[in-house]
Design a protein around this motif. Structure first.
Motif, short mmCIF file in Angstrom:
data_model
loop_
_atom_site.label_atom_id
_atom_site.label_comp_id
_atom_site.label_asym_id
_atom_site.label_seq_id
_atom_site.Cartn_x
_atom_site.Cartn_y
_atom_site.Cartn_z
N LEU A 279 0.82 -1.21 0.00
CA LEU A 279 0.00 0.00 0.00
C LEU A 279 0.85 1.26 0.00
O LEU A 279 0.47 2.29 -0.56
N LYS A 280 2.02 1.19 0.60
CA LYS A 280 2.90 2.35 0.67
C LYS A 280 3.58 2.67 -0.66
O LYS A 280 4.21 3.72 -0.82
N GLU A 281 3.45 1.79 -1.62
CA GLU A 281 4.07 2.03 -2.92
C GLU A 281 3.38 3.17 -3.68
O GLU A 281 3.96 3.74 -4.60
N LYS A 282 2.15 3.47 -3.28
CA LYS A 282 1.46 4.64 -3.85
C LYS A 282 1.52 5.78 -2.84
O LYS A 282 1.43 5.57 -1.63
N GLU A 283 1.65 6.98 -3.34
CA GLU A 283 1.83 8.14 -2.46
C GLU A 283 0.61 8.44 -1.62
O GLU A 283 0.71 8.90 -0.48
N LYS A 284 -0.57 8.17 -2.14
CA LYS A 284 -1.80 8.50 -1.43
C LYS A 284 -1.90 7.74 -0.11
O LYS A 284 -1.62 6.55 -0.04
N ARG A 285 -2.30 8.44 0.93
CA ARG A 285 -2.40 7.85 2.26
C ARG A 285 -3.56 6.84 2.33
O ARG A 285 -4.46 6.86 1.51
N PHE A 286 -3.52 6.00 3.37
CA PHE A 286 -4.57 5.00 3.51
C PHE A 286 -4.95 4.82 4.98
O PHE A 286 -4.28 5.32 5.89
N PHE A 287 -6.04 4.09 5.19
CA PHE A 287 -6.64 3.87 6.50
C PHE A 287 -6.40 2.42 6.92
O PHE A 287 -6.63 1.50 6.14
N TYR A 288 -5.94 2.23 8.16
CA TYR A 288 -5.70 0.89 8.69
C TYR A 288 -6.66 0.65 9.86
O TYR A 288 -6.68 1.42 10.82
N LEU A 289 -7.45 -0.42 9.78
CA LEU A 289 -8.39 -0.78 10.82
C LEU A 289 -8.05 -2.16 11.36
O LEU A 289 -7.96 -3.13 10.60
N ASP A 290 -7.85 -2.25 12.67
CA ASP A 290 -7.54 -3.51 13.35
C ASP A 290 -8.68 -3.79 14.31
O ASP A 290 -8.84 -3.11 15.33
N THR A 291 -9.52 -4.78 13.98
CA THR A 291 -10.76 -4.99 14.73
C THR A 291 -10.58 -5.73 16.05
O THR A 291 -11.42 -5.63 16.94
N HIS A 292 -9.51 -6.49 16.19
CA HIS A 292 -9.25 -7.26 17.42
C HIS A 292 -7.77 -7.08 17.76
O HIS A 292 -6.96 -7.98 17.56
N ALA A 293 -7.41 -5.92 18.27
CA ALA A 293 -6.03 -5.47 18.26
C ALA A 293 -5.15 -6.11 19.33
O ALA A 293 -3.93 -6.19 19.17
#
Length: 280
Positions: free
Chosen positions: A29-43
């Protein structure tokens, strides 16, 4: 039920597989410059002390991360994950193991958003303390499944959802499929990664059939077994179901899975599995 504590199992073979896949997805996902959202449901708690009373009671990490820690000729595919483990451990001694939140924190960029949920009161408190200085991370003691409704789709329209339920009760295997379907309806282009344990193979076969019945496509199954399937109590294998995997994840796991089996699995036992449960 909130009896499950991951501190008893931190760093075992299942964690190695799960967190290796998690790391490769984040790196893609980091290969593209645009930022992203990470969701961890059972952290979980975020950090685990491998020399603690809990970890030493069932030192599963000795057959997991400890073997990776000592291995030579490391494939490139294991490096992002291993670097996240190294970041918690100074020198050559392996003292701490990062759960998925700390692996994500190590790998994400400053502009990427993290949302972490954990229901266990003790683990929630530990997780909140671990992430207290991260202004891009939000930690809540809420039902992680509900966040698939509350947080999707993200504003960035790029996202990675990691789901790692405890499977304390048999209903968890069906409940997780229902909630993936709900999340997918809201955010069909997101990457979903579901961890599962193999305790009884029939439960896994049933869950895979239910996933197929959802109509969701582009589902990759990744599995590492350390013992033959059995009808006795205990996990013999674990796997990751990845919906909308990055284009090179299959190729990366085709390299990494045989290496993990060689390092982690006693000679003559176990298996690896890499297949499209549902093609694109």
């Amino acid at each position: 039920m909130l009896s499950y504590r991951h501190c008893f199992h931190a760093g075992n073979h299942a964690d190695v597989l799960k967190h290796s896949v998690q790391s490769l997805i984040i790196e893609s996902l980091k290969e593209k410059e645009k930022r992203f959202f990470y969701l961890d449901t059972h952290a979980g708690a975020g950090r685990y002390q491998l020399g603690s009373e809990h970890a030493e009671r069932t030192p599963e990490y000795l057959q997991g991360i400890a073997k990776i820690w000592q291995a030579d000729d490391l494939p490139a595919e294991i490096i992002p994950y291993l670097n996240a483990v190294r970041a918690l451990n100074q020198g050559k001694k392996l003292r701490y193991y990062p759960g998925s939140p700390l692996i994500a924190q190590h790998l994400l960029r400053s502009g990427d958003k993290m949302h972490l949920t954990e229901l266990h009161p003790g683990d929630y408190k530990l997780l909140r303390n671990e992430l207290s200085k991260n202004e891009h991370a939000k930690v809540q003691r809420v039902d992680g499944y509900q966040q698939l409704k509350a947080k999707l789709p993200p504003l960035s329209r790029r996202g990675f959802i990691l789901m790692d339920p405890s499977y304390e009760i048999k209903d968890d295997y069906q409940r997780v499929v229902k909630n993936i379907e709900e999340g997918y309806r809201r955010f069909a282009t997101g990457i979903y990664a579901l961890w599962y344990p193999v305790v009884l193979r029939q439960q896994i076969k049933k869950m895979m059939g239910q996933l197929k019945d959802t109509g969701i496509t582009h589902i990759l199954q990744i599995e590492l077994g350390v013992l033959p399937d059995s009808d006795r109590y205990g996990m013999t294998a674990s796997g990751m179901i990845v919906i909308n995997p990055p284009w090179k994840l299959e190729q990366q796991m085709a390299i990494l899975l045989p290496w993990l089996r060689q390092v982690l699995v006693p000679a003559g036992y176990g298996h690896i599995l890499l297949k499209w449960l549902v093609p694109e």
